[in-house]
Design an enzyme around this catalytic site. Structure first.
Site, PDB file in Angstrom:
ATOM      1  N   TRP A 199       0.901  -1.350   0.026  1.00 50.89           N
ATOM      2  CA  TRP A 199       0.136   0.069   0.013  1.00 50.89           C
ATOM      3  C   TRP A 199       0.902   1.210   0.059  1.00 50.89           C
ATOM      4  CZ3 TRP A 199      -3.928  -2.029  -1.878  1.00 50.89           C
ATOM      5  CH2 TRP A 199      -4.338  -3.146  -1.342  1.00 50.89           C
ATOM      6  N   ASP A 223      -1.481   6.440   6.892  1.00 49.34           N
ATOM      7  CA  ASP A 223      -2.675   5.645   6.134  1.00 49.34           C
ATOM      8  C   ASP A 223      -2.600   4.551   7.391  1.00 49.34           C
ATOM      9  OD1 ASP A 223      -4.094   3.662   5.289  1.00 49.34           O
ATOM     10  OD2 ASP A 223      -2.726   2.884   3.617  1.00 49.34           O
ATOM     11  N   LYS A 261     -11.700  -2.075   7.167  1.00 44.81           N
ATOM     12  CA  LYS A 261     -10.672  -2.973   7.809  1.00 44.81           C
ATOM     13  C   LYS A 261     -11.267  -2.938   9.590  1.00 44.81           C
ATOM     14  CE  LYS A 261      -8.484  -3.344   4.259  1.00 44.81           C
ATOM     15  NZ  LYS A 261      -7.260  -2.743   3.771  1.00 44.81           N
TER      16      LYS A 261
HETATM   17  C1  LIG Z   1      -6.756  -2.186   2.520  1.00 46.72           C
HETATM   18  C2  LIG Z   1      -5.903  -1.197   2.541  1.00 46.72           C
HETATM   19  C3  LIG Z   1      -5.626  -0.168   1.508  1.00 46.72           C
HETATM   20  C4  LIG Z   1      -6.385  -0.167   0.431  1.00 46.72           C
HETATM   21  O1  LIG Z   1      -7.908   0.152   0.540  1.00 46.72           O
HETATM   22  P1  LIG Z   1      -8.946   0.401  -0.578  1.00 46.72           P
HETATM   23  O2  LIG Z   1      -9.939   1.197   0.285  1.00 46.72           O
HETATM   24  O3  LIG Z   1      -9.084  -0.731  -1.105  1.00 46.72           O
HETATM   25  O4  LIG Z   1      -8.531   1.469  -1.493  1.00 46.72           O
HETATM   26  C5  LIG Z   1      -4.575   0.716   1.608  1.00 46.72           C
HETATM   27  N1  LIG Z   1      -4.050   0.925   2.831  1.00 46.72           N
HETATM   28  C6  LIG Z   1      -4.065   0.205   3.863  1.00 46.72           C
HETATM   29  C7  LIG Z   1      -3.202   0.150   5.156  1.00 46.72           C
HETATM   30  C8  LIG Z   1      -4.966  -0.933   3.774  1.00 46.72           C
HETATM   31  O5  LIG Z   1      -5.176  -1.948   4.509  1.00 46.72           O
END
Ligand SMILES: *Cc1c(COP(=O)(O)O)cnc(C)c1O
Length: 388
Positions: free
Chosen positions: A116, A186, A210
């Protein structure tokens, strides 16, 4: 009529079987929250309609979104000079929205600790100079690089991290030294898993699917002075109205139709967390759950964790059949496939590792009860006895 429908619907919900869902995302939600949502599905608090069906400008919805923001502020102790935004487009949209809004000098530093972070780093290159400050790619992202003295230059607009690496199972237990620069994080897969000091960040963002709610909502917490003004400092000419933080900040996330149902569900999860003692309490539970699983892995004769101990995530626990024990690659792959198949049959779902790394991964987010982790460990013990 309405109440008959409602009763039948609820009966259906009560009969359902629930598994222990170790999915990395979309992921398990608190059963209590799901039941409450089911209960309110046809008639939200006497409105005679579902939250999905109501105007985002209605008084009843206004209370839902305001409450969600208020409860999130309480949970995270968010200072008043930070805005809370409920947006769409997932974490991926933020990979672009962050540089579009923050790259005044067209330069930013990225710490690359997984897939990511790599995606965010690559996306930023479309808008300016994204500099890789550190990376753990050399060892399949199994650790967090030393971030105490990074080659940060004065002209960098921000320093970017993916705080918890969902796929590889590492986490920044300590934030990098940004040398006074703004930190963008993030937090998708560790959001609300422990108390954080919001003032250490310029932006925190998290996709909801998540740890807090259904896919479709992304939460952005941004320091007000970082929101660029549309006429003057906003960086990229041609940035769509929807992608300017200012648009959503000025309109309290109601510029256009927000992901109404997703926000409602996130709000319920916030209330669930508050009711259960807030982030200190959930952190304690998360530590307890993770320790159980890691302790087992450290003592297992068949399985082993894949991450450097000091950087282990509390949320995502990848593991493999130990190549030191089963040296034959084919045999190991067979055993792992068998494990995934048999665990599923035992009501332990989604233990397959990410398609890019293989092996197994147990995601043990806030809503995974301790009983689920114990059930997993017991299953692993049994599997070990039968297959070693
Ligand atoms: C799942 C995830 C993403 C991607 O998320 P989307 O909503 O599919 O864009 C990005 N960063 C992290 C840390 C993730 O766990």
């Amino acid at each position: 009529m309405l109440s008959v429908l409602k009763n039948n619907f609820l009966k259906g919900v009560k009969k359902m079987k629930r598994v222990y869902n170790f999915s990395a995302g979309p992921a398990v939600l608190p059963e209590e929250v799901l039941r409450e949502a089911a209960d309110e599905m046809l008639d939200y608090k006497g409105s005679g309609m579902s939250v999905m069906e109501m105007s985002h400008r209605s008084k009843v919805y206004d209370e839902i979104i305001k409450d969600a923001e208020k409860d999130l502020r309480t949970l995270m102790n968010i200072p008043s000079n930070y805005k809370v935004l409920f947006l769409q487009g997932g974490a991926h949209m933020q990979f672009a929205q962050v540089p579009m809004n923050l790259m005044k000098n067209r330069k930013a530093g990225y710490i690359v600790t997984g897939q990511w972070a790599t995606r965010a780093y690559k996306e930023a290159q479309k808008f300016g100079e994204a500099v890789e400050l550190a990376s753990s790619k050399d060892k399949t992202f199994s650790y967090i690089p030393d971030c105490s003295d990074l080659p940060i230059t004065d002209d960098m607009d921000y320093i970017y991290i993916c705080e918890n690496n969902t796929i590889y199972g590492t986490v920044f237990h300590e934030l990098p030294n940004t040398k006074g620069h703004i930190l963008v994080s993030d937090q998708s897969s560790c959001f609300l898993s422990k108390p954080v000091d919001v003032t250490k960040y310029g932006i925190i963002y998290a996709g909801a699917q998540k740890n807090v709610g259904p896919a479709g909502t992304v939460i952005v917490i941004i320091r007000e002075d970082l929101i660029p003004d549309e006429e003057t400092t906003h960086v990229l000419p041609g940035t769509p109205t929807m992608l300017m933080y200012k648009t959503q900040a000025d309109n309290d996330s109601l510029y256009n139709t927000p992901p109404t149902y997703g926000i409602y569900m996130c709000g319920k999860v916030f209330k669930w967390l508050l009711k259960n003692g807030g982030l200190e309490a959930i952190y304690k539970k998360n530590v307890e759950k993770a320790n159980l699983l890691y302790d087992y892995l450290d003592n297992s004769k068949l399985f082993t964790g894949t991450v450097v101990k000091k950087d282990r995530s509390l949320m995502n626990v990848p593991f493999i059949v130990d190549p030191k024990v089963i040296t034959d690659d084919e045999k190991r792959a067979e055993l792992e496939a068998k494990f995934i198949k048999e665990s599923k049959a035992a009501g332990l779902e989604n233990l397959k590792g990410h398609r890019s790394v293989g092996g197994m991964r147990a995601s043990i987010y806030n809503a995974m009860p301790k009983e689920g982790v114990i059930a997993l460990i017991n299953f692993m013990k049994k599997f070990e006895e039968e297959n070693l």
